[in-house]
Design a protein around this motif. Structure first.
Motif, PDB file in Angstrom:
ATOM      1  N   VAL A 166      10.699 148.422  77.498  1.00  0.00           N
ATOM      2  CA  VAL A 166      11.970 148.988  77.355  1.00  0.00           C
ATOM      3  C   VAL A 166      13.017 148.011  76.682  1.00  0.00           C
ATOM      4  O   VAL A 166      13.424 147.166  77.294  1.00  0.00           O
ATOM      5  CB  VAL A 166      12.252 149.664  78.459  1.00  0.00           C
ATOM      6  CG1 VAL A 166      13.883 150.128  78.378  1.00  0.00           C
ATOM      7  CG2 VAL A 166      11.500 151.162  78.852  1.00  0.00           C
ATOM      8  N   PHE A 167      13.554 148.251  75.715  1.00  0.00           N
ATOM      9  CA  PHE A 167      14.709 147.675  75.176  1.00  0.00           C
ATOM     10  C   PHE A 167      15.825 148.701  74.864  1.00  0.00           C
ATOM     11  O   PHE A 167      15.780 149.797  74.232  1.00  0.00           O
ATOM     12  CB  PHE A 167      14.451 147.124  73.618  1.00  0.00           C
ATOM     13  CG  PHE A 167      15.338 145.965  73.219  1.00  0.00           C
ATOM     14  CD1 PHE A 167      16.800 146.065  73.382  1.00  0.00           C
ATOM     15  CD2 PHE A 167      14.628 144.864  72.662  1.00  0.00           C
ATOM     16  CE1 PHE A 167      17.502 144.889  73.264  1.00  0.00           C
ATOM     17  CE2 PHE A 167      15.727 143.631  72.302  1.00  0.00           C
ATOM     18  CZ  PHE A 167      17.012 143.770  72.572  1.00  0.00           C
ATOM     19  N   ILE A 168      16.766 148.517  75.827  1.00  0.00           N
ATOM     20  CA  ILE A 168      17.787 149.520  75.824  1.00  0.00           C
ATOM     21  C   ILE A 168      19.089 149.163  74.911  1.00  0.00           C
ATOM     22  O   ILE A 168      19.527 148.018  75.087  1.00  0.00           O
ATOM     23  CB  ILE A 168      18.697 149.479  77.355  1.00  0.00           C
ATOM     24  CG1 ILE A 168      17.484 150.047  78.222  1.00  0.00           C
ATOM     25  CG2 ILE A 168      19.833 150.554  77.087  1.00  0.00           C
ATOM     26  CD1 ILE A 168      17.900 149.905  79.787  1.00  0.00           C
ATOM     27  N   ILE A 169      19.256 149.800  73.852  1.00  0.00           N
ATOM     28  CA  ILE A 169      19.850 149.207  72.746  1.00  0.00           C
ATOM     29  C   ILE A 169      21.265 150.056  72.645  1.00  0.00           C
ATOM     30  O   ILE A 169      22.299 149.732  71.774  1.00  0.00           O
ATOM     31  CB  ILE A 169      19.218 149.401  71.378  1.00  0.00           C
ATOM     32  CG1 ILE A 169      18.996 150.931  71.053  1.00  0.00           C
ATOM     33  CG2 ILE A 169      18.049 148.693  71.346  1.00  0.00           C
ATOM     34  CD1 ILE A 169      18.531 151.034  69.635  1.00  0.00           C
ATOM     35  N   ILE A 239      14.783 145.040  78.835  1.00  0.00           N
ATOM     36  CA  ILE A 239      15.735 144.177  78.294  1.00  0.00           C
ATOM     37  C   ILE A 239      17.066 145.081  77.815  1.00  0.00           C
ATOM     38  O   ILE A 239      16.850 146.287  77.386  1.00  0.00           O
ATOM     39  CB  ILE A 239      15.207 143.622  76.739  1.00  0.00           C
ATOM     40  CG1 ILE A 239      14.153 142.717  76.727  1.00  0.00           C
ATOM     41  CG2 ILE A 239      16.378 142.916  76.292  1.00  0.00           C
ATOM     42  CD1 ILE A 239      13.351 142.281  75.466  1.00  0.00           C
ATOM     43  N   GLY A 240      18.172 144.779  78.213  1.00  0.00           N
ATOM     44  CA  GLY A 240      19.379 145.750  77.786  1.00  0.00           C
ATOM     45  C   GLY A 240      20.541 145.013  77.796  1.00  0.00           C
ATOM     46  O   GLY A 240      20.926 143.736  78.168  1.00  0.00           O
ATOM     47  N   LEU A 245      22.315 152.370  81.973  1.00  0.00           N
ATOM     48  CA  LEU A 245      20.790 152.523  82.068  1.00  0.00           C
ATOM     49  C   LEU A 245      20.172 151.163  82.433  1.00  0.00           C
ATOM     50  O   LEU A 245      19.291 151.107  83.305  1.00  0.00           O
ATOM     51  CB  LEU A 245      20.271 152.933  80.723  1.00  0.00           C
ATOM     52  CG  LEU A 245      18.844 153.209  80.597  1.00  0.00           C
ATOM     53  CD1 LEU A 245      18.459 154.290  82.156  1.00  0.00           C
ATOM     54  CD2 LEU A 245      18.362 153.886  79.536  1.00  0.00           C
ATOM     55  N   THR A 246      20.683 150.043  81.947  1.00  0.00           N
ATOM     56  CA  THR A 246      20.475 148.816  82.421  1.00  0.00           C
ATOM     57  C   THR A 246      20.518 148.594  83.885  1.00  0.00           C
ATOM     58  O   THR A 246      19.943 147.765  84.509  1.00  0.00           O
ATOM     59  CB  THR A 246      21.070 147.698  81.598  1.00  0.00           C
ATOM     60  OG1 THR A 246      20.916 147.795  80.153  1.00  0.00           O
ATOM     61  CG2 THR A 246      20.564 146.334  81.999  1.00  0.00           C
ATOM     62  N   HIS A 247      21.739 148.901  84.228  1.00  0.00           N
ATOM     63  CA  HIS A 247      22.198 148.824  85.637  1.00  0.00           C
ATOM     64  C   HIS A 247      21.269 149.747  86.410  1.00  0.00           C
ATOM     65  O   HIS A 247      20.761 149.305  87.655  1.00  0.00           O
ATOM     66  CB  HIS A 247      23.517 149.164  85.948  1.00  0.00           C
ATOM     67  CG  HIS A 247      24.734 148.341  85.329  1.00  0.00           C
ATOM     68  ND1 HIS A 247      24.531 146.717  85.341  1.00  0.00           N
ATOM     69  CD2 HIS A 247      25.638 148.559  84.350  1.00  0.00           C
ATOM     70  CE1 HIS A 247      25.570 146.370  84.665  1.00  0.00           C
ATOM     71  NE2 HIS A 247      26.065 147.322  84.161  1.00  0.00           N
ATOM     72  N   ILE A 248      20.776 151.011  86.355  1.00  0.00           N
ATOM     73  CA  ILE A 248      19.864 152.020  86.697  1.00  0.00           C
ATOM     74  C   ILE A 248      18.613 151.219  86.927  1.00  0.00           C
ATOM     75  O   ILE A 248      17.965 151.474  87.793  1.00  0.00           O
ATOM     76  CB  ILE A 248      20.031 153.413  86.183  1.00  0.00           C
ATOM     77  CG1 ILE A 248      21.391 153.946  86.637  1.00  0.00           C
ATOM     78  CG2 ILE A 248      18.767 153.796  86.755  1.00  0.00           C
ATOM     79  CD1 ILE A 248      21.302 155.185  85.840  1.00  0.00           C
TER      80      ILE A 248
END
Length: 329
Positions: A166-169, A239-240, A245-248
């Motif tokens: 997953v890449f959180i952009i 990756i974020g 959402l990266t913290h979640i």
């Protein structure tokens, strides 16, 4: 004993209150633990077994205070520490304890590029507000509970249903986001399928990235938050950027490459918490950090904090994390 914990915003700050709530509930037998937040962040505590009641901020503070008074709390744990929470504490007959924000130290650190804020995680700063009750940090990760039974085959194409990254952009501000060309460079060298996550505001970014790569599926703007969290929970690696959402994602103890541009985790104490495999990516520059929470453009125009961000360390971390999990042959 009835306890009210208060944190109004934002997503990342609220997710880091979950260890406090869990420890209060588990370490104080029989205690009722309630949580007060804005309606927009209700979802963070939906399904959380450690909260007995969720209160939501009303249109007027007076209405909120009326609701609080009706509960007859013994203690208020103020993890927001602003004018509204101060007025609540003055209006309610309950003992209180307040999280220390260290506003002046943070301002000096930001203004003069000094390191005056101790490198203590936000969770531990929050926990300091409940030590008077004999409550201690249990050392467990943050909590997040997915709301529904989602299925990968309904959210992703067959090519991306197994062993994906997953890449959180997405991120609230421009200076927290990596330019598209950098994301494209990274994705092209990842050995697994890549799922892009973010809101409608980065849907077009995702479309451009997917069109210039062969291993990327763009789910930005097409999945709900709960579905996005589910996809994160099933990923091999995340990756974020500095975004909620990266913290979640930390709740699921996945390898996380956390990429920082104009903001720095040390200033806010929000580096990945209790995650075994972590890469915190950010470069030292005289102008960094330029803000606490991000800006709509680079103040100096060069955006070096992201444009000069090394790509290989992120690529190597994600590929190695996948190999260590046995996902690559």
């Amino acid at each position: 004993m009835k306890i009210l914990v208060i944190r109004f915003s934002s997503m990342g700050d609220i997710i880091y209150t979950t260890p406090v709530v869990r420890c209060l509930k588990k370490q104080l037998p029989g205690a009722g633990v309630h949580f007060l937040t804005k309606p927009a962040f209700k979802y963070i505590y939906d399904n959380n077994p450690y909260v007995d009641k969720l209160l939501l901020l009303k249109e007027t503070l007076g209405e909120t205070i009326k609701d609080i008074k009706a509960e007859n709390y013994d203690y208020i744990i103020d993890l927001h520490n602003n004018l509204r929470t101060a007025l609540i504490k003055l209006s309610v007959n309950a003992k209180s304890s307040t999280y220390k924000k260290q506003r002046f130290r943070k301002w000096l650190s930001l203004k003069f590029k000094l390191k005056l804020v101790p490198p203590v995680h936000l969770v531990d700063r929050y926990m300091a507000a409940v030590t008077f009750l004999g409550v201690k940090n249990d050392g467990a990760p943050i909590d997040y509970y997915i709301k529904a039974n989602h299925q990968l085959n309904k959210l992703l194409p067959p090519s991306h249903q197994n062993n994906y990254i997953v890449f959180i952009i997405g991120a609230a501000h421009f200076t927290k986001r990596m330019p598209n060309y950098k994301i494209i460079n990274i994705c092209r060298k990842l050995r697994q399928p890549v799922v892009l996550l973010g809101g409608n505001d980065v849907k077009a970014n995702g479309e451009e990235i997917a069109s210039k790569t062969t291993n990327v599926y763009n789910a930005c703007g097409t999945t709900s938050l709960d579905e996005s969290v589910f996809l994160v929970s099933k990923a091999s690696t995340v990756i974020g950027f500095d975004t909620g959402l990266t913290h979640i994602a930390e709740a699921f103890n996945k390898p996380i490459a956390s990429i920082w541009g104009g903001t720095v985790p040390e200033l806010l104490g929000v580096q990945p918490y209790k995650v075994k495999e972590v890469l915190v990516a950010g470069i030292d520059l005289p102008c960094r950090p330029c803000s606490k929470f991000g800006l709509e453009k680079c103040p100096l125009g060069h955006f070096r904090c992201m444009n000069d961000q090394p790509e290989n360390s992120i690529i190597d971390f994600a590929n190695l994390a996948a190999r260590s999990l046995g996902d690559l042959t």
